[in-house]
Design a protein around this motif. Structure first.
Motif, PDB file in Angstrom:
ATOM      1  N   LEU A 389       0.786  -1.184   0.025  1.00  0.00           N
ATOM      2  CA  LEU A 389      -0.115   0.098   0.125  1.00  0.00           C
ATOM      3  C   LEU A 389       0.977   1.212  -0.303  1.00  0.00           C
ATOM      4  N   ALA A 390       1.867   1.306   0.958  1.00  0.00           N
ATOM      5  CA  ALA A 390       2.816   2.508   0.756  1.00  0.00           C
ATOM      6  C   ALA A 390       3.391   2.504  -0.293  1.00  0.00           C
ATOM      7  N   THR A 391       3.848   1.596  -1.149  1.00  0.00           N
ATOM      8  CA  THR A 391       4.292   1.692  -2.544  1.00  0.00           C
ATOM      9  C   THR A 391       3.397   2.224  -3.476  1.00  0.00           C
ATOM     10  N   VAL A 392       2.313   1.570  -3.806  1.00  0.00           N
ATOM     11  CA  VAL A 392       1.445   2.082  -4.440  1.00  0.00           C
ATOM     12  C   VAL A 392       0.955   3.612  -4.393  1.00  0.00           C
ATOM     13  N   LEU A 393       0.702   4.022  -2.951  1.00  0.00           N
ATOM     14  CA  LEU A 393       0.420   5.329  -2.755  1.00  0.00           C
ATOM     15  C   LEU A 393       1.511   6.533  -3.140  1.00  0.00           C
ATOM     16  N   ARG A 394       2.987   5.900  -2.890  1.00  0.00           N
ATOM     17  CA  ARG A 394       3.905   6.638  -3.396  1.00  0.00           C
ATOM     18  C   ARG A 394       4.206   6.867  -4.747  1.00  0.00           C
ATOM     19  N   SER A 395       3.483   5.887  -5.582  1.00  0.00           N
ATOM     20  CA  SER A 395       3.976   5.718  -7.033  1.00  0.00           C
ATOM     21  C   SER A 395       3.041   6.116  -7.960  1.00  0.00           C
ATOM     22  N   ALA A 396       1.767   6.391  -7.412  1.00  0.00           N
ATOM     23  CA  ALA A 396       0.676   6.796  -8.249  1.00  0.00           C
ATOM     24  C   ALA A 396      -0.513   7.363  -7.591  1.00  0.00           C
ATOM     25  N   ARG A 397      -1.322   8.170  -8.139  1.00  0.00           N
ATOM     26  CA  ARG A 397      -2.803   8.361  -7.832  1.00  0.00           C
ATOM     27  C   ARG A 397      -3.759   7.688  -8.453  1.00  0.00           C
ATOM     28  N   LEU A 398      -4.634   6.967  -7.896  1.00  0.00           N
ATOM     29  CA  LEU A 398      -5.745   6.405  -8.507  1.00  0.00           C
ATOM     30  C   LEU A 398      -7.070   6.833  -8.288  1.00  0.00           C
ATOM     31  N   GLU A 399      -8.190   6.295  -9.063  1.00  0.00           N
ATOM     32  CA  GLU A 399      -9.433   6.685  -8.603  1.00  0.00           C
ATOM     33  C   GLU A 399     -10.231   5.340  -8.912  1.00  0.00           C
ATOM     34  N   LEU A 400     -11.336   5.258  -8.243  1.00  0.00           N
ATOM     35  CA  LEU A 400     -12.201   4.275  -8.451  1.00  0.00           C
ATOM     36  C   LEU A 400     -13.041   4.560  -9.670  1.00  0.00           C
ATOM     37  N   ALA A 401     -13.295   3.547 -10.691  1.00  0.00           N
ATOM     38  CA  ALA A 401     -13.738   3.885 -11.945  1.00  0.00           C
ATOM     39  C   ALA A 401     -15.306   3.795 -11.666  1.00  0.00           C
ATOM     40  N   ARG A 402     -15.870   2.803 -10.812  1.00  0.00           N
ATOM     41  CA  ARG A 402     -17.161   2.778 -10.596  1.00  0.00           C
ATOM     42  C   ARG A 402     -17.364   2.653  -8.944  1.00  0.00           C
ATOM     43  N   SER A 403     -18.395   3.268  -8.608  1.00  0.00           N
ATOM     44  CA  SER A 403     -18.856   3.324  -7.142  1.00  0.00           C
ATOM     45  C   SER A 403     -20.340   3.389  -6.913  1.00  0.00           C
ATOM     46  N   PRO A 404     -21.153   2.977  -6.003  1.00  0.00           N
ATOM     47  CA  PRO A 404     -20.423   2.085  -4.993  1.00  0.00           C
ATOM     48  C   PRO A 404     -20.018   0.926  -5.357  1.00  0.00           C
ATOM     49  N   VAL A 405     -19.061   0.114  -4.710  1.00  0.00           N
ATOM     50  CA  VAL A 405     -18.551  -1.101  -4.872  1.00  0.00           C
ATOM     51  C   VAL A 405     -19.102  -2.221  -4.152  1.00  0.00           C
ATOM     52  N   LYS A 406     -19.602  -3.452  -5.016  1.00  0.00           N
ATOM     53  CA  LYS A 406     -20.494  -4.335  -4.322  1.00  0.00           C
ATOM     54  C   LYS A 406     -19.374  -5.726  -3.972  1.00  0.00           C
ATOM     55  N   ALA A 407     -19.953  -6.250  -2.994  1.00  0.00           N
ATOM     56  CA  ALA A 407     -18.946  -7.510  -2.556  1.00  0.00           C
ATOM     57  C   ALA A 407     -19.560  -8.659  -3.183  1.00  0.00           C
ATOM     58  N   PRO A 416     -14.219  -7.835  -4.257  1.00  0.00           N
ATOM     59  CA  PRO A 416     -15.007  -6.814  -4.934  1.00  0.00           C
ATOM     60  C   PRO A 416     -15.613  -7.350  -6.261  1.00  0.00           C
ATOM     61  N   GLU A 417     -16.704  -6.729  -6.629  1.00  0.00           N
ATOM     62  CA  GLU A 417     -17.261  -6.952  -8.009  1.00  0.00           C
ATOM     63  C   GLU A 417     -16.536  -6.491  -9.225  1.00  0.00           C
ATOM     64  N   ASN A 418     -16.583  -7.256 -10.106  1.00  0.00           N
ATOM     65  CA  ASN A 418     -15.676  -6.865 -11.428  1.00  0.00           C
ATOM     66  C   ASN A 418     -14.175  -6.662 -11.050  1.00  0.00           C
ATOM     67  N   GLY A 419     -13.744  -7.104 -10.004  1.00  0.00           N
ATOM     68  CA  GLY A 419     -12.118  -7.177  -9.870  1.00  0.00           C
ATOM     69  C   GLY A 419     -11.832  -5.610  -9.336  1.00  0.00           C
ATOM     70  N   LEU A 420     -12.652  -4.713  -8.920  1.00  0.00           N
ATOM     71  CA  LEU A 420     -12.652  -3.439  -8.561  1.00  0.00           C
ATOM     72  C   LEU A 420     -11.789  -2.763  -9.806  1.00  0.00           C
ATOM     73  N   PRO A 421     -12.543  -2.022 -10.802  1.00  0.00           N
ATOM     74  CA  PRO A 421     -12.157  -1.319 -11.792  1.00  0.00           C
ATOM     75  C   PRO A 421     -11.662   0.070 -11.249  1.00  0.00           C
ATOM     76  N   VAL A 422     -10.581   0.423 -11.491  1.00  0.00           N
ATOM     77  CA  VAL A 422      -9.884   1.759 -11.121  1.00  0.00           C
ATOM     78  C   VAL A 422      -9.204   2.465 -12.235  1.00  0.00           C
ATOM     79  N   ARG A 423      -8.565   3.556 -12.308  1.00  0.00           N
ATOM     80  CA  ARG A 423      -8.085   4.121 -13.153  1.00  0.00           C
ATOM     81  C   ARG A 423      -6.756   4.988 -12.629  1.00  0.00           C
ATOM     82  N   VAL A 424      -5.483   4.966 -13.238  1.00  0.00           N
ATOM     83  CA  VAL A 424      -4.557   5.681 -12.527  1.00  0.00           C
ATOM     84  C   VAL A 424      -4.666   7.264 -13.214  1.00  0.00           C
ATOM     85  N   LEU A 425      -4.755   8.087 -12.238  1.00  0.00           N
ATOM     86  CA  LEU A 425      -4.932   9.566 -12.707  1.00  0.00           C
ATOM     87  C   LEU A 425      -3.463  10.172 -13.119  1.00  0.00           C
ATOM     88  N   SER A 426      -2.477   9.780 -12.246  1.00  0.00           N
ATOM     89  CA  SER A 426      -1.128  10.438 -12.436  1.00  0.00           C
ATOM     90  C   SER A 426      -0.176   9.610 -11.767  1.00  0.00           C
TER      91      SER A 426
END
Ligand code: HEM
Length: 457
Positions: A389-407, A416-426
């Motif tokens: 988690l520390a490494t991901v947060l230090r390396s990129a900014r992400l956002e959830l592509a869909r919410s709310p997320v179902k289990a 999480p449903e559909n493997g938790l779709p996300v996007r890298v913002l930067s």
């Protein structure tokens, strides 16, 4: 099957701390969800409460029957003592570098601003970490068949719905679902036994620091070592127990962080504070207290299993005034425990502060089971979650592509449903490249340093 969390919580609301389920194929199950009863369960005599038989009924077809996961009583304790050095805190330093590198490699491969599923990515990180830590794979050239078979078994077998549906476990040859799974396991078994034979032939090498190498040299008090079959079962257990669990927990932790911007902001501030311009190292981890609280709260808030830590009653056993006959299963209903409002006020709110400056009560927070059977990989999993988690947060900014997320159910697990779709913002330039952490608007892999300083390896 479809809504285990909701079902168990409704039963708790209706019947209270302890209730019985009679499930086809699973027998009589007593669900326990109060700290006092869980203490009785986890400290009960191992000769009366068998954990291995409970584990075997779900995972025995993959792990075999000679591992710490399945053994009982004295044989179990003896084996656990043999394994413990591999999971001692000091050993974590050695795995930490692999954990960070695998994460950096994964983040660098994620597309910029395009939607992708985070769960398989987290699974791939934890799989590589376990392959490296347990088998020393990922370096030598002759690994490929074994690595391929271990990867397939880890991905296809562990999350299979068939494991929790005993009536469908029919081997009707290679074209039936269960037959296919057994064939895959058989192929993996052969490759692993061949690897064990090769390592025995070649003898110990000082540069090999993986768990297989440690176990090849480990000896009981009487000087005896593990047989090939015992080694095989132990290694497969570590692969099975250590990959899907941590990968899914990491995915849920990211979901919790990304859907709570104030939490993400505080985490980033803590990381900047503790790390400054330095590369993440072992010495930083104990100081990341808020991250630690986020991990514990995400595990509480988003359980990866509805229950965890089951015992089979072998002789009449009294629990909270109830007389339980032999043949009954008693189970830690952790998803209920973690959502009790008397233990966790406003349990449906994600609030890491609950775990700040507080010692966790082992009977109130029970994701890793308890007593002499408590998860052997708990320290490993929590350490890995921190590093990833520390490494991901230090390396990129992400956002959830869909919410709310179902289990959703994924075999024995809840993911999480559909493997938790996300996007890298930067992407973020890593500390060490330039003073301070900077955003890189156009993407590009985060620069990586090859040194292993700080991990004490
Ligand atoms: C977030 C990740 C994980 C969770 C939630 C988890 C959860 C659990 C639970 C609930 C049990 C049963 C405990 C009981 O019966 O009281 C268990 C047992 C076990 N786990 Fe984990 N686990 C995780 C990660 C790992 C890892 C990373 C490893 C190894 C690399 C591992 C190895 C084991 C082993 C060997 C056992 C059997 C212990 C025994 O019976 O003595 N687990 N785990």
């Amino acid at each position: 099957m479809k809504d285990p969390l909701g079902f168990l919580r409704r039963c708790y609301a209706r019947y209270g701390d302890v209730f019985t389920l009679r499930e086809i194929g699973f027998g009589t199950e007593v669900m326990v969800s109060s700290p006092a009863l869980l203490k009785e369960l986890f400290t009960g005599p191992p000769e009366v409460l068998h954990a291995g038989e409970a584990n075997e009924r779900i995972f025995g077809s993959i792990t075999g029957t000679q591992s710490s996961f399945i053994l009982e009583e004295q044989a179990h304790l003896r084996r656990r003592r043999l394994l413990l050095p591999s999971f001692h805190g000091d050993r974590m330093h050695e795995y930490g570098d692999t954990m960070r590198r695998q994460t950096e490699k994964a983040v660098a491969s994620w597309p910029l601003r395009e939607e992708f599923a985070l769960h398989p990515e987290m699974q791939s990180i934890t799989l590589h970490v376990i392959l490296h830590a347990v088998f020393g794979l990922g370096q030598a050239a002759n690994d490929s068949t074994l690595e391929h078979l271990l990867t397939r078994t880890a991905n296809e077998a562990v999350a299979s719905m068939l494991l929790i549906l005993p009536p469908l476990q029919r081997d009707l040859g290679r074209w039936s679902p269960w037959g296919r799974l057994l064939h895959l396991i058989h192929q993996m078994d052969e490759a692993l036994l061949a690897e064990i034979a090769r390592r025995r032939r070649e003898g110990a090498k000082p540069e090999q620091r993986d768990i297989l190498s440690l176990l090849l040299q480990a000896r009981y008090e009487n000087g005896e070592g593990l047989s090939d079959g015992e080694l095989h079962d132990e290694l497969v257990t570590l692969l099975m127990a250590g990959h899907e669990t941590t990968g899914t927990s990491l995915t849920w932790a990211m979901e919790c962080i990304l859907s709570h911007p104030e939490v993400e902001q505080r985490l980033r501030a803590e990381l900047d504070d503790v790390l400054g311009d330095e590369q993440l190292g072992h010495e930083h981890l104990t100081r990341l207290e808020y991250l630690d609280a986020v991990i514990k709260e995400s595990i509480r808030y988003r359980p990866i299993m509805p229950t965890g830590g089951a015992r089979l009653v072998k002789r009449p056993f009294s629990l909270g005034g109830y007389e339980l006959p032999p043949g009954v299963w008693v189970i830690n209903a952790l998803s209920v425990v973690h959502h009790r409002s008397d233990l966790y006020p406003e349990p449906d709110v994600f609030r890491p502060e609950r775990f700040l400056g507080r010692r966790v009560d082992p009977y109130e927070w029970t994701p890793f089971g308890g007593g002499v059977r408590r998860c052997l990989g708990m320290a490993f999993a929590l350490y890995e979650m921190k590093v990833v988690l520390a490494t991901v947060l230090r390396s990129a900014r992400l956002e959830l592509a869909r919410s709310p997320v179902k289990a959703r159910r994924r075999g024995f697990f809840i993911a999480p449903e559909n493997g938790l779709p996300v996007r890298v913002l930067s992407r973020l330039r890593r500390a060490g490249d330039v003073p301070g952490t900077q955003e890189v608007a156009t993407g590009g892999a985060p620069a990586r340093s090859e040194d292993t300083m700080g991990w004490g390896a």
